[in-house]
Design an enzyme around this catalytic site. Structure first.
Site, short mmCIF file in Angstrom:
data_model
loop_
_atom_site.label_atom_id
_atom_site.label_comp_id
_atom_site.label_asym_id
_atom_site.label_seq_id
_atom_site.Cartn_x
_atom_site.Cartn_y
_atom_site.Cartn_z
N TYR A 156 -2.25 4.44 -7.54
CA TYR A 156 -2.42 5.18 -8.79
C TYR A 156 -1.93 4.34 -9.98
O TYR A 156 -2.61 4.23 -11.00
CB TYR A 156 -1.65 6.50 -8.72
CG TYR A 156 -1.75 7.34 -9.97
CD1 TYR A 156 -2.87 8.11 -10.23
CD2 TYR A 156 -0.71 7.37 -10.90
CE1 TYR A 156 -2.97 8.88 -11.38
CE2 TYR A 156 -0.78 8.14 -12.04
CZ TYR A 156 -1.92 8.90 -12.28
OH TYR A 156 -2.00 9.66 -13.42
N SER A 166 -2.11 7.24 -18.44
CA SER A 166 -0.87 7.83 -17.92
C SER A 166 0.29 6.92 -18.31
O SER A 166 0.09 5.72 -18.53
CB SER A 166 -0.94 7.92 -16.39
OG SER A 166 0.32 8.20 -15.82
#
Length: 259
Positions: free
Chosen positions: A163, A150
């Site tokens: 995250y 990501s």
């Protein structure tokens, strides 16, 4: 055990039931791969993905697996080997977001562990298991390991600390495996999606739409799952073997530093 002839390469895609994972399964099927896909539940979404893979002319095998449960990894490999006899490509796509967005000072140990158990710990040990197979079993096909991380591997979001931390470790994971597997001719890549239109981002869609209008993403739009999938399929097929260890951004310019 009698195996289906391995005239076509086989890809194992974790988290392949929907969203980016589904698009990756279909893109690889269109490139000539048969697909083993995993996810935490087999439901209508999983069946739809398998149907799309078969419609693209490929074989599909769905395996229920929670990536955080390390004891289940061997069962996934066993199913893949029973399906076709080998694994030529691993796409580590499975991942979860923060259980809730909130103050960095309020992150709980439970939320932290839940996210890192899937996104980092589970990904590392599944990659290790497949890598062991790849170095011990020869294949006539190009082989690759591709980790979908990501932009949060580098870009900080204080509302999603666990995250971000889980994704920040994946570039090192990819570099480590690239070094270890280079002599075995297994190419290793990291793909970094930006803000992609998926079921995971549905809940914050309005917020992102407003930020697009404010210039957050230079391309001024959502990314689409198939745009990530096309990059993955290109990396998988052996076209870029001497680029092992590389990072491919699929983010519309989001991660480019601007003064």
């Amino acid at each position: 055990m009698n195996h289906i002839p391995a005239s076509r390469p086989t890809a194992l895609v974790t988290g392949g039931r929907r969203g980016i994972g589904r698009a990756i399964c279909v893109a690889l099927a269109e490139r000539g791969y048969d697909i083993v896909l995993t996810d935490v539940v087999q439901d209508a979404e999983a069946d739809a993905t398998c149907a799309l893979v078969r419609a693209a002319g490929a074989l599909a095998c769905f395996v229920v697996s929670n990536l955080s449960e390390l004891d289940s990894h061997q069962a996934v490999l066993d199913a893949a080997l029973a399906f076709k006899g080998g694994i030529d490509c691993l796409v580590s796509n499975a991942g979860i977001g923060s259980p809730s967005r909130g103050d960095l000072l309020d992150v709980s140990p439970g939320a932290f562990d839940a996210v890192l158990d899937v996104n980092l710990r589970g990904t590392f040990f599944m990659t290790q298991a497949v890598a062991r197979h790849m170095v011990s079993v020869p294949s006539p096909h190009a082989r690759a390991i591709i980790t979908v991380s990501s932009v949060s591997a580098e870009m900080a979001s204080v509302e999603r600390a666990e995250y971000c931390l889980s994704k920040a470790a994946l570039p090192m994971l990819s570099r480590l495996f690239a070094l270890r597997l280079a002599s075995a001719q297994v190419a290793v890549f990291e793909v970094r999606p930006g803000i992609i239109r998926t079921p995971m981002t549905e809940g914050v869609a309005e917020r992102y739409e407003a930020r697009f209008r404010g210039g957050l993403v230079p391309a001024a739009r959502w990314g689409e799952s198939d745009e990530v999938a096309r990059v993955v399929a290109t990396l998988a097929d052996g076209s870029l073997p001497f680029s092992t260890g590389s990072v491919l951004h699929v983010d519309g310019g989001l991660s480019i530093p601007v003064l």
